[in-house]
Design a protein around this motif. Sequence first.
Motif, PDB file in Angstrom:
ATOM      1  N   TYR A  67       0.833  -1.207   0.000  1.00 47.79           N
ATOM      2  CA  TYR A  67       0.000   0.000   0.000  1.00 47.79           C
ATOM      3  C   TYR A  67       0.869   1.259   0.000  1.00 47.79           C
ATOM      4  O   TYR A  67       0.653   2.178  -0.772  1.00 47.79           O
ATOM      5  N   THR A  98      -9.184  -0.308  -0.656  1.00 45.46           N
ATOM      6  CA  THR A  98      -8.001   0.484  -0.302  1.00 45.46           C
ATOM      7  C   THR A  98      -7.012   0.491  -1.467  1.00 45.46           C
ATOM      8  O   THR A  98      -6.456   1.537  -1.804  1.00 45.46           O
ATOM      9  N   ASP A 101      -8.323   2.764  -4.124  1.00 44.55           N
ATOM     10  CA  ASP A 101      -8.230   4.156  -3.669  1.00 44.55           C
ATOM     11  C   ASP A 101      -6.810   4.703  -3.791  1.00 44.55           C
ATOM     12  O   ASP A 101      -6.609   5.892  -4.010  1.00 44.55           O
TER      13      ASP A 101
END
Length: 165
Positions: A67, A98, A101
Amino acid sequence: MESMKGNRRTILLVDDEPTNLQILRHTLQDDYRLLFAKDGLKALDIAGAESPDLILLDIMMPGMSGYEACRRLKRNAATAPIPVIFVTALSEAADEQTGFDLGAVDYITKPFSPLIVKARVRTHLSLVQAETLRRTRLQIVQCLGMAAEYKDNETGMHVIRMSHY
């Protein structure tokens, strides 16, 4: 973002598990030039230096997570256009959300099917190629508009305005 070496597109594979890298290597090596990283920091270095056409990125890695690596890739103007596909064991909808995004273009859960990986890689690389072609065509029209502007300001501005359509 033209990183074709001998007509082969380049893919950066990022995973801290050697077994996963081996499976991905075996799945993709015949069709693509492959680069490897075992952590997020190394992935950032390679992406900046090599400008791969696509990145397959694990999420759960020691040190920097996938991430965070994706977040940094998308913040950097040089690496932001590189599509990222997360390949991870995290299978909850919130994890997938996530990833999207943060700028990922796709999300593949482990264990994965090599045929699915190949199909998604092929699809996203063709989308990159189509976007590059669109951008190149727009640049050509804009250059023609600037050339026409040197001859006649009104015609040149009209060509530039039309290029935006």
